[in-house]
Design a protein around this motif. Sequence first.
Motif, PDB file in Angstrom:
ATOM      1  N   ASN A 257       0.805  -1.224   0.000  1.00 54.98           N
ATOM      2  CA  ASN A 257       0.000   0.000   0.000  1.00 54.98           C
ATOM      3  C   ASN A 257       0.840   1.277   0.000  1.00 54.98           C
ATOM      4  OD1 ASN A 257       0.892  -0.023   2.605  1.00 54.98           O
ATOM      5  ND2 ASN A 257      -1.103  -0.300   3.563  1.00 54.98           N
ATOM      6  N   TYR A 259       2.614   4.482  -1.190  1.00 59.72           N
ATOM      7  CA  TYR A 259       2.411   5.493  -2.238  1.00 59.72           C
ATOM      8  C   TYR A 259       1.268   5.109  -3.181  1.00 59.72           C
ATOM      9  CZ  TYR A 259       6.696   7.049  -0.169  1.00 59.72           C
ATOM     10  OH  TYR A 259       7.626   7.456   0.754  1.00 59.72           O
ATOM     11  N   LYS A 260       0.232   4.539  -2.585  1.00 64.54           N
ATOM     12  CA  LYS A 260      -0.948   4.153  -3.360  1.00 64.54           C
ATOM     13  C   LYS A 260      -2.206   4.672  -2.673  1.00 64.54           C
ATOM     14  CE  LYS A 260       0.871  -0.091  -5.367  1.00 64.54           C
ATOM     15  NZ  LYS A 260       0.626  -1.533  -5.475  1.00 64.54           N
ATOM     16  N   LYS A 263      -8.521   2.862  -5.757  1.00 68.69           N
ATOM     17  CA  LYS A 263      -9.007   3.114  -7.120  1.00 68.69           C
ATOM     18  C   LYS A 263     -10.381   3.761  -7.066  1.00 68.69           C
ATOM     19  CE  LYS A 263      -6.633  -0.846  -9.182  1.00 68.69           C
ATOM     20  NZ  LYS A 263      -6.803  -2.284  -9.471  1.00 68.69           N
ATOM     21  N   ASP A 274      -4.849  -4.588  -1.213  1.00 72.61           N
ATOM     22  CA  ASP A 274      -3.790  -4.066  -2.093  1.00 72.61           C
ATOM     23  C   ASP A 274      -4.241  -4.016  -3.557  1.00 72.61           C
ATOM     24  OD1 ASP A 274      -2.262  -3.872   0.131  1.00 72.61           O
ATOM     25  OD2 ASP A 274      -0.869  -5.496  -0.365  1.00 72.61           O
ATOM     26  N   LEU A 277      -5.878  -0.824  -4.855  1.00 71.47           N
ATOM     27  CA  LEU A 277      -5.124   0.431  -4.766  1.00 71.47           C
ATOM     28  C   LEU A 277      -4.427   0.724  -6.087  1.00 71.47           C
ATOM     29  CD1 LEU A 277      -3.425  -0.228  -1.307  1.00 71.47           C
ATOM     30  CD2 LEU A 277      -5.271   1.406  -1.734  1.00 71.47           C
ATOM     31  N   MET A 278      -4.151   2.016  -6.329  1.00 69.91           N
ATOM     32  CA  MET A 278      -3.382   2.378  -7.527  1.00 69.91           C
ATOM     33  C   MET A 278      -2.243   3.331  -7.147  1.00 69.91           C
ATOM     34  SD  MET A 278      -5.996   4.994  -9.383  1.00 69.91           S
ATOM     35  CE  MET A 278      -6.436   6.565  -8.639  1.00 69.91           C
ATOM     36  N   ILE A 279      -1.200   3.314  -7.969  1.00 73.94           N
ATOM     37  CA  ILE A 279      -0.006   4.124  -7.716  1.00 73.94           C
ATOM     38  C   ILE A 279      -0.337   5.606  -7.903  1.00 73.94           C
ATOM     39  CG2 ILE A 279       2.343   4.623  -8.544  1.00 73.94           C
ATOM     40  CD1 ILE A 279       2.419   1.678  -9.537  1.00 73.94           C
TER      41      ILE A 279
END
Lengths: 400, 86
Positions: A257, A259-260, A263, A274, A277-279
């Motif tokens: 997780n 730096y994410k 979404k 996880d 989640l997106m960058i």
Amino acid sequence: MDKSRRNFLKKIALSYIYSDFVFKHFFLDKKSFLAFAEDKKDLEVLNDRPLNAQAEPHKLDQQVTPTHSLFVRNNGIVPSAAYQSDLSKWSLSVTGELNQEKSYTMKDLLKKFKLYTYQLVLECGGNGRAGFYPPTPGNQWTYGAVGCPEWSGIRLKDLLNDLGLKSSAKYIAYYGMDIHPSGDMKKDVISRGFPIHKALEDTTLVAFKLNGKDLPPVHGFPARLICPGFPASASGKWLKKIWVRDRVHDGAKMTGNSYKIPKNPVAPGSKVLDKDLMIIENMPVKSLITFPRSKSKVAVKDKDKFICRGFAWSGSGEIAKVDVSFDFGQTWHTAKLSQPANPFAWQRWEITLVLPQQGYYEVWSCATDMTGKSQPMVTPGWNPKGYVNNAMPRIAINVV
Amino acid sequence: MPEDPRKILVIKNCIMCHSAKLIAQNSMSKDAWQNIILYMQEKHNLRQLPPGDEQKIVSYLSQYFSPKVSHGIDGDLGPRAINPLP
């Protein structure tokens, strides 16, 4: 050898390894802390090991952030190479999806490529974390994990073009020389990156200088990436290797997780898997009030010419306007806004306000970008690690 | 960090790698502190803890560093009030 003697020797050996480790790493980090304490008296230390420190907003009032006011966010221990001015042992290897792989000495880099200087915002992805509720783990940055100093270096794209990018090149990965806090030399502290289109921007640099001087040890000597507009963790320090990859990088703090953000938006306090989640890429629209200092007193006779100023920036392009309110958002006043020195430099805003009467005021600032996106008043988009809080900043003022 | 018989376990297992300042900045529920221990084991070389020690560390951390009414981003200016949801 009898058992007790063997145990005794084992103990000695262990304590030697242990003390050597503690001594070496604590000493190195102590050194960075002492050097830092000397240069960075202006900063508030959130964590002294690894070093994490931020500026109070009023310490960021200069157009070009001085080095002593620039935040420090270290994930690990500053490598000893950062203190050695002798660069004969240092080289930068560039590998991966390229027609040719190569290792460059500092001399090669400086001889072969043109040096550029830009004023570029660097902002920690977790700047503003302290604004989230329920609280999110990590250093509790408030406003000051941001700065806009001058960086000098070569364009990453010049370096990549020198070696020839293959069509399979998708993502840049960096590796640094810093040491994992546990002392495990095989472990990368942080190895992040960014998509190839970002690498090809004019302002994405392999930087050697900060405000005209060699990078200080805590800021990544002898070389670091500068990837403006992205969370500062994309701008790897103590650079030793660049790997051009054919897929999204999966190094330390690229996965899980770190730096994410979710979404899809989630309710505060939610558990997020996880895979959902997106960058984080472009940092959001933001402003900062750098003058006056919060809780300043203003004399009644000066209430008609109350000067307030700060900066505004975004990871996605220029700021179109900045509005200021002194009555909790009931009325807004548009500030004078300057042009950025170059793309990804912050923009100065300034306004003279007429405060109606004696008493307590809060000044808020709100930046809007060219696409109409602006800053929310309340903390937006709760996320498990407390990233990208771009809520409006506020200061308190007393007219007495 | 507050004095308490459990504090030594935190010093022995957590403060080797990072300073106590990192802990003291944070406020989390029991579950969230438990997850931090898991994360440190998975990603950052924290050893497997004897179950008794782990339970004591989690109870110490969640007793002294749990979510309270947040002073928030503006420090002693106080939290940002927002209207409750209808």
